[in-house]
Design an enzyme around this catalytic site. Structure first.
Site, mmCIF file in Angstrom:
data_model
loop_
_atom_site.group_PDB
_atom_site.id
_atom_site.type_symbol
_atom_site.label_atom_id
_atom_site.label_comp_id
_atom_site.label_asym_id
_atom_site.label_seq_id
_atom_site.Cartn_x
_atom_site.Cartn_y
_atom_site.Cartn_z
ATOM 1 N N ALA A 156 -120.033 85.220 33.885
ATOM 2 C CA ALA A 156 -118.832 85.833 34.458
ATOM 3 C C ALA A 156 -119.258 86.641 35.680
ATOM 4 C CB ALA A 156 -118.175 86.752 33.435
ATOM 5 N N LYS A 157 -118.502 86.496 36.759
ATOM 6 C CA LYS A 157 -118.779 87.313 37.952
ATOM 7 C C LYS A 157 -117.932 88.579 37.814
ATOM 8 C CE LYS A 157 -118.958 86.872 43.021
ATOM 9 N NZ LYS A 157 -120.333 87.284 43.259
ATOM 10 N N ALA A 158 -118.474 89.531 37.072
ATOM 11 C CA ALA A 158 -117.725 90.745 36.736
ATOM 12 C C ALA A 158 -118.261 91.940 37.513
ATOM 13 C CB ALA A 158 -117.831 91.005 35.237
#
Ligand code: PPE
Length: 307
Positions: A156-158
């Site tokens: 996830a690109k969080a």
């Protein structure tokens, strides 16, 4: 930073200076956002967004991992991204869609908070310095490691992932390097603070596989595909730190960093200490495609005028 005119805010147009959130929004306290970084290139057929669908897909993947319901469809978001470029009348720009837990209730549980969606675009130049693409960058091995799998999900690109990246970047810059290379919890090479990494030795090209706490980069996939077009295969596997030192070429990939050669790691020159021939060839091909100077054979460009 350079301002644009308007920001797309939950489906409405808001003036750049008015695009504000409440200080008690969940995201401010707990880092609960997912986002994308996308580039739009200037071409002779007008602005073209590079791999729009893939970035929007990854945004929805990131949101899914965190159980965030995006109140728009992927098509609606893609269309709104194109619209944001159009409204701001930009030729080339960086695009930052961000989805976050907004203002509602405070406390770790994010579920009562609304999910807000924002799209901003602005002109963003060189990521790792003016001469990076040509001369390459000097990097260090970071003393910070990536978080272990099953702690914070790296697919996830969080927003929260970038606490780790910030420590890496600050340390590297304070010690006079352009960027840091991060090792995973197993001590093997993971990626840069905001880039994936590739290593070439003899006729072989390697990049860490997706379980080495990397963000599965879209530029990484682009590089693998373009190298395959050149009949060079990339092997995805574990890479020990010292393998970087004895490589012929090492380069970073990323939306912001594009294809950036690495000329030295921990002050050890890589190859001849300058951009290598495979990196140069890949850059050439990459920019020919992004700038629509060659056939878009993989269907990676979305022309703002047509969409
Ligand atoms: N790893 C990380 C940790 C990362 O942040 C990026 C992108 C990549 C790999 C490459 O992914 P891709 O862009 O899909 O090829 N980093 C974005 C944010 C940089 C920033 O400073 O903000 C980017 O390049 O847009």
């Amino acid at each position: 930073m350079p301002k644009s005119e308007k920001i797309w805010f939950n489906g409405e147009w808001v003036a750049w200076d008015e695009a504000k959130i409440h200080v008690l929004s969940h995201v401010v306290h707990y880092g609960s956002s997912v986002f994308e970084g996308i580039r739009c290139y200037e071409t002779k057929k007008g602005p073209a967004v590079f791999r729009l669908e893939d970035h929007v897909r990854r945004l929805f993947d990131s949101a899914k991992i965190y159980r965030m319901e995006i109140p728009f469809t992927p098509d609606e978001l893609s269309q709104s991204i194109v619209e944001t470029i159009r409204v701001n009348d930009l030729k080339a720009c960086y695009i930052r869609p961000v989805v976050y837990r907004g203002y509602g209730s405070l406390g770790v549980d994010p579920m009562p908070c609304p999910v807000d969606v924002v799209i901003a675009v602005w002109q963003w130049g060189d990521y790792l310095g003016e001469e990076a693409l040509e001369k390459g960058v000097s990097v260090c091995t970071s003393s910070w490691h990536r978080v272990a799998p099953n702690t914070i999900p790296f697919l996830a690109k969080a927003g929260g992932n970038y606490l780790n990246s910030q420590l890496v970047r600050i340390e590297a810059n304070m010690n006079g390097y352009d960027e840091g290379v991060v090792l995973g919890s197993d001590g093997l090479v993971s990626e840069g603070s905001g880039e994936n990494i590739f290593v070439i030795r003899n006729d072989s090209i390697y990049t860490p596989a997706s379980h080495y706490s990397i963000l599965p980069g879209i530029t990484r996939h682009t590089a693998i595909t373009l190298l395959r077009d050149l009949e060079m295969r990339v092997e995805q596997r574990g890479i020990p730190r010292e393998f970087l030192y004895i490589a012929d070429e090492v380069f970073f990939t990323g939306t912001a960093a594009e294809i950036t050669p690495i000329r030295a790691i921990d002050h050890i020159p890589i190859g001849e200490g300058k951009r290598g021939p495979v990196t140069a060839k890949l850059q050439e091909l990459f920019f020919q495609i992004t700038n629509a100077e060659t056939e878009d054979r993989h269907g990676w460009l979305t022309f703002v005028a047509d969409a």
